[in-house]
Design an enzyme around this catalytic site. Structure first.
Site, PDB file in Angstrom:
ATOM      1  N   SER A 326      -8.954  -7.647   9.648  1.00 60.60           N
ATOM      2  CA  SER A 326     -10.159  -6.857   9.952  1.00 60.60           C
ATOM      3  C   SER A 326     -10.434  -6.855  11.453  1.00 60.60           C
ATOM      4  O   SER A 326     -10.786  -5.829  12.039  1.00 60.60           O
ATOM      5  CB  SER A 326     -11.384  -7.445   9.261  1.00 60.60           C
ATOM      6  OG  SER A 326     -11.167  -7.538   7.905  1.00 60.60           O
ATOM      7  N   GLY A 398      -6.680   2.297   4.306  1.00 67.95           N
ATOM      8  CA  GLY A 398      -8.028   2.818   4.067  1.00 67.95           C
ATOM      9  C   GLY A 398      -8.984   2.378   5.169  1.00 67.95           C
ATOM     10  O   GLY A 398      -9.884   3.120   5.560  1.00 67.95           O
ATOM     11  N   SER A 471     -20.912  -1.721   2.152  1.00 73.96           N
ATOM     12  CA  SER A 471     -19.601  -2.280   2.496  1.00 73.96           C
ATOM     13  C   SER A 471     -19.451  -2.370   4.003  1.00 73.96           C
ATOM     14  O   SER A 471     -20.052  -1.594   4.762  1.00 73.96           O
ATOM     15  CB  SER A 471     -18.480  -1.424   1.901  1.00 73.96           C
ATOM     16  OG  SER A 471     -17.986  -0.523   2.850  1.00 73.96           O
ATOM     17  N   GLN A 473     -16.850  -1.704   5.791  1.00 71.04           N
ATOM     18  CA  GLN A 473     -16.121  -0.595   6.414  1.00 71.04           C
ATOM     19  C   GLN A 473     -17.037   0.597   6.660  1.00 71.04           C
ATOM     20  O   GLN A 473     -16.956   1.254   7.696  1.00 71.04           O
ATOM     21  CB  GLN A 473     -14.947  -0.188   5.542  1.00 71.04           C
ATOM     22  CG  GLN A 473     -13.880  -1.275   5.514  1.00 71.04           C
ATOM     23  CD  GLN A 473     -12.635  -0.871   4.770  1.00 71.04           C
ATOM     24  OE1 GLN A 473     -12.494   0.262   4.328  1.00 71.04           O
ATOM     25  NE2 GLN A 473     -11.718  -1.810   4.624  1.00 71.04           N
ATOM     26  N   ASP A 619     -11.262 -10.709  -1.301  1.00 66.34           N
ATOM     27  CA  ASP A 619      -9.825 -10.682  -1.004  1.00 66.34           C
ATOM     28  C   ASP A 619      -9.128 -11.926  -1.520  1.00 66.34           C
ATOM     29  O   ASP A 619      -7.930 -11.930  -1.743  1.00 66.34           O
ATOM     30  CB  ASP A 619      -9.594 -10.605   0.514  1.00 66.34           C
ATOM     31  CG  ASP A 619      -9.900  -9.214   1.033  1.00 66.34           C
ATOM     32  OD1 ASP A 619     -10.049  -8.298   0.205  1.00 66.34           O
ATOM     33  OD2 ASP A 619      -9.993  -9.067   2.267  1.00 66.34           O
ATOM     34  N   ARG A 649      -6.115  -5.846  -9.418  1.00 74.70           N
ATOM     35  CA  ARG A 649      -5.649  -7.155  -8.969  1.00 74.70           C
ATOM     36  C   ARG A 649      -5.992  -8.255  -9.986  1.00 74.70           C
ATOM     37  O   ARG A 649      -5.174  -9.097 -10.316  1.00 74.70           O
ATOM     38  CB  ARG A 649      -6.307  -7.443  -7.613  1.00 74.70           C
ATOM     39  CG  ARG A 649      -5.633  -8.497  -6.833  1.00 74.70           C
ATOM     40  CD  ARG A 649      -6.246  -8.556  -5.458  1.00 74.70           C
ATOM     41  NE  ARG A 649      -5.801  -7.487  -4.614  1.00 74.70           N
ATOM     42  CZ  ARG A 649      -6.466  -7.065  -3.540  1.00 74.70           C
ATOM     43  NH1 ARG A 649      -7.618  -7.609  -3.220  1.00 74.70           N
ATOM     44  NH2 ARG A 649      -5.986  -6.103  -2.807  1.00 74.70           N
ATOM     45  N   ARG A 690      -1.310  -9.507  -2.307  1.00 76.67           N
ATOM     46  CA  ARG A 690      -2.102 -10.740  -2.499  1.00 76.67           C
ATOM     47  C   ARG A 690      -1.750 -11.413  -3.831  1.00 76.67           C
ATOM     48  O   ARG A 690      -1.760 -12.633  -3.937  1.00 76.67           O
ATOM     49  CB  ARG A 690      -3.597 -10.424  -2.458  1.00 76.67           C
ATOM     50  CG  ARG A 690      -4.075 -10.015  -1.072  1.00 76.67           C
ATOM     51  CD  ARG A 690      -5.591  -9.936  -1.084  1.00 76.67           C
ATOM     52  NE  ARG A 690      -6.078  -9.015  -0.086  1.00 76.67           N
ATOM     53  CZ  ARG A 690      -6.352  -9.326   1.171  1.00 76.67           C
ATOM     54  NH1 ARG A 690      -6.162 -10.543   1.592  1.00 76.67           N
ATOM     55  NH2 ARG A 690      -6.811  -8.421   2.011  1.00 76.67           N
TER      56      ARG A 690
END
Ligand code: NAP
Length: 737
Positions: A326, A398, A471, A473, A619, A649, A690
């Protein structure tokens, strides 16, 4: 049934291209008969003896009358003459195509001759060739995996285009369609200009007698660059006439580029020189990637990679980690928009952050590196970005797309952002909507998905109302747009999210105010270059922290890791489960808190994990599930429904852990995991990096070796993972192919 047949083919001009097409049609059995006609009878005889054609044409009129398809494969200069000759014998059902390197001149000639063009006329151009001429050099595989451009006209029947396209696909070509003028412009730049430059360079060097000596010392560069000057001079002579206007425009563009280079050398302007060379180098790599729609890093996503893990090694020592993902994105963005030169250390050379870096190069920013994590950005200031030459490709990132939407909404030029197949299905609405509220003009494809088209507005007004965001982002995109607005930007955070952008803005001299839960940025700000050291990525550290915790006797220190309070959810949860994690040498660096993390083995016990865990350890969820799988008793995650719906995930992890013998129960909104002994065996990561990394830790703690399939994405996402895992003691091997 198509209206047009392609059973009987007549090739006029049986040289390299006509001969190769004829050969390919025959050997693949795509047509019933290929007849050949050439003004040079010898070529036809040779073609017949080589099996290129079925028969030699003596009577052109009869051959034209009976042909279903006529292929003009003569030099561009004589196309008009040949068209004129065959016109009286053409019947309306005959398909007519060509292979000429220029299209505008042929279409003009055809219009002069026919008035209204025949509906079966489909101009074409194979982007394939060699330096040789003549039917003797023809090659049936010349067009395999090469592009073929069709330039159908308004009068062309779509079925005619389809029939011609099928034949070219049949000989292995990838068929594209373009307008005539676009074709000539693109080819002038990408094929005709390079050929003329190669001819000109060799001619210039060879011009004076003493210079012929130079060729004796010619190294690879000269040979590679001038290889194409061995092509047919007559053909290139003809192309200069046939595509005159486009070529002149390209020569002028090139001359001014050379002039800029000359000027930079004369002035000793090393920044300008580095700018030209770094932009060109990365553009070259970028074009290759775009053509392959591939990843930014050398490994390709679909390359089969299996991780093999042997359990039981001890874990000890110290390790440093790759830079935080990030923060790497934000470092490049703000450095590019700052005044002055910013040096960044510890930049993550992962696929996503490289996409951001390339985007700013496309926007005219000079960036050196990355080289072993070092990047130097020559900031252009808030108003110094340049319009990119085309759409900006962001691979699968993204983050790059959302954050760039913020920056680009405020630029005085239009931009288009697009990504690979995966990114093309991700909705960008969460960021597009509030940016529109701020006055931006943004269009998306269906459901808010890329491509994103941003058109310039006079000035971004900003929003009267506080903008609600949930969020990091989206918040970051709005703050970046807020650097350009006329009004104060006021953001209300619905739930806590990462605050790297706020901290980094402060580091670049743009402090934000926070009042009553609102984040405020006043207008008229500027960013000043700085020096940055990106901390190690806590998300990458998570796998090793869990591995050390679960390994008897382990003691591991991870150095210089970011411990931003919005990121340490996993550490808190592991501590609640009984983990022995210590933060030492904690300090602030470049506006981010960092520390060394010391982890010792501890027996974990299951806990209840409340709903808000999602935003704190999103994450790290796969690593957390491995910890739960080896803890004593049950671990229950609440509020997992959104996570299950938003990405697979959690589902991938549940499936793999179940296969390894861990009871996992998904009930409504919660997931319950009962700690167990893990078997070895074979599982799949489903392509999620991940998940692959978390399963590597599971394999390390299992009772037998574990193979994990579909791990190629790890090299793109976290290039150093395998080496680092091995360095701390995990017996992890990568098997490719
Ligand atoms: P080539 O090997 O020289 O073949 C052209 C043939 O056409 C020659 O045998 C030539 O005979 C014959 N010809 C000339 N005028 C004619 C006429 N009035 N009637 C019948 N035949 C005639 O050339 P090529 O490389 O195949 O190129 C053919 C076309 O393909 C050109 O339009 C070119 O722009 C295009 N093209 C070439 C390449 C490439 O890399 N070579 C790539 C893509 C497209 P003579 O030898 O007696 O002149």
């Amino acid at each position: 049934m198509l209206r047009f047949s392609t059973r009987k083919v007549l090739v006029i001009g049986l040289g390299l291209i006509g001969g190769s097409f004829a050969r390919a049609l025959r050997t693949r059995g795509l047509v019933d008969e290929v007849a050949g006609y050439d003004r040079n009878r010898g070529e036809c005889e040779l073609g017949l003896s080589l099996g290129v054609i079925d028969c030699v044409v003596d009577d052109l009129e009869a051959a034209v009358r009976k042909a279903d398809l006529i292929v003009l494969a003569v030099p561009v200069k004589v196309m008009e003459q040949v068209l004129c000759e065959i016109k009286p014998w053409l019947n309306p059902q005959t398909l007519l195509t060509d292979v000429g390197s220029t299209k505008g001149n042929l279409v003009e000639a055809a219009r002069r001759l026919f008035g209204t063009l025949p509906s079966g006329f489909v101009p074409g151009h194979p982007i394939a060739g060699t330096e040789k001429s003549g039917v003797g050099a023809s090659d049936e595989s010349l067009f395999v995996r090469r592009k073929l451009i069709l330039t159908p006209l308004p009068e062309t029947d779509p079925e005619a285009t389809l029939a011609i396209a099928r034949l070219w696909q049949g000989v292995g070509s990838e068929v594209l369609q373009m307008e005539v003028s676009r074709h000539d412009e693109v080819l002038a730049a990408t094929s005709h200009l390079p050929h003329l430059l190669a001819f000109s360079l060799v001619d210039t060097l060879a011009h004076e007698a003493e210079n012929t000596d130079i060729f004796r010392y010619a190294a690879g560069g000269f040979r590679d660059f001038t290889r194409i000057a061995a092509s047919d001079p007559t053909m290139w002579h003809d192309i200069c006439f046939a595509n005159r206007d486009q070529l002149l425009a390209q020569i002028d563009r090139f001359s001014s580029g050379v002039e800029r280079l000359r000027d930079a050398i004369e002035r000793g302007d090393s920044q300008a020189l580095l700018g030209i060379f770094t932009r060109a180098k990365s553009a070259r790599e970028h074009f290759s990637r775009i053509l392959a729609r591939a990843a930014y890093s050398p490994d390709l996503h679909n390359h089969p990679v299996t991780f093999r893990v042997r359990p039981g090694n001890s874990i000890n020592g110290r390790a440093d980690l790759p830079g935080d993902r990030s923060i790497s994105h934000r470092a490049v963005m703000l450095a590019a928009l700052a005044d002055g030169v910013t040096d960044i250390e510890g930049f993550l050379e992962g696929e996503d952050s490289l996409a951001t870096l390339q985007a700013f190069r496309d926007l005219g920013v000079v960036i050196e590196g990355p080289h072993q994590g070092l990047v130097r950005v020559y900031g252009v200031g808030l108003h110094g970005l340049q319009p990119p030459v085309g759409p900006i490709y962001l691979g699968s990132s993204g983050t790059s797309m959302r954050l760039l939407c913020g920056v680009l909404s405020a630029q005085p030029f239009a931009t288009e952002l697009y990504g690979d197949q995966t990114l093309s299905t991700v909705s960008m609405s969460s960021v597009v909507e509030p940016l529109r509220q701020m006055g931006a003009t943004i269009e998306t494809a269906e459901n808010g998905c890329p491509p994103i088209r941003i058109t310039p507005v006079e000035a971004l007004e900003g929003s009267e109302q506080p903008l609600r965001v949930s969020s990091a982002q989206v918040k970051s995109a709005l703050l970046l747009a807020g650097l350009y607005t006329q009004k104060q930007t006021c953001i209300e955070q619905v739930k806590p999210s990462r605050d790297h952008t706020e901290r980094m803005l402060g580091r670049f001299g743009c402090e934000l105010k926070e009042k009553g839960g609102l984040l405020m940025m006043s207008p008229g700000r500027k960013l000043t270059a700085t020096r940055l050291r990106v901390p190690g990525d806590l998300s990458a550290a998570a796998f090793f922290i869990v591995a050390a915790t679960l390994t008897p006797g382990a003691e591991l220190t991870l150095e210089h890791v970011g411990i931003n309070p919005t990121r340490i959810g996993l550490l808190e949860l592991l501590r609640q489960m009984g983990a022995d994690i210590e933060l030492i040498n904690a300090h602030d660096e470049c506006a981010e808190p960092v520390a060394d993390i010391r982890v010792r083995h501890a027996q974990l016990r299951g806990i209840e994990i409340p709903e808000h865990w999602q935003s704190l350890a999103l994450d790290e969820c796969p690593a957390l599930l491995v910890a739960a799988a080896l803890a004593e008793g049950e671990t229950k995650l609440h509020g997992a429904a959104d996570l299950l719906a938003a990405n697979n995930r959690l589902a991938l992890m549940s499936e793999a852990l179940t296969q390894l013998g861990v009871p996992v129960r998904v009930e409504g909104d919660s997931v319950t995991i009962r700690g167990a002994r893990l078997h070895g065996g074979r599982v799949s990561s489903g392509g999620d990096p991940r998940v692959a990394m978390a399963l590597s830790v599971a394999g390390h703690c299992a009772s037998a070796p574990l193979d994990i399939d579909q791990c190629a994405s790890v090299a793109l996402f976290c290039p150093e993972f395998v080496d680092q895992a091995r360095r701390i003691g995990i017996a992890l091997y990568k098997e490719e192919g």
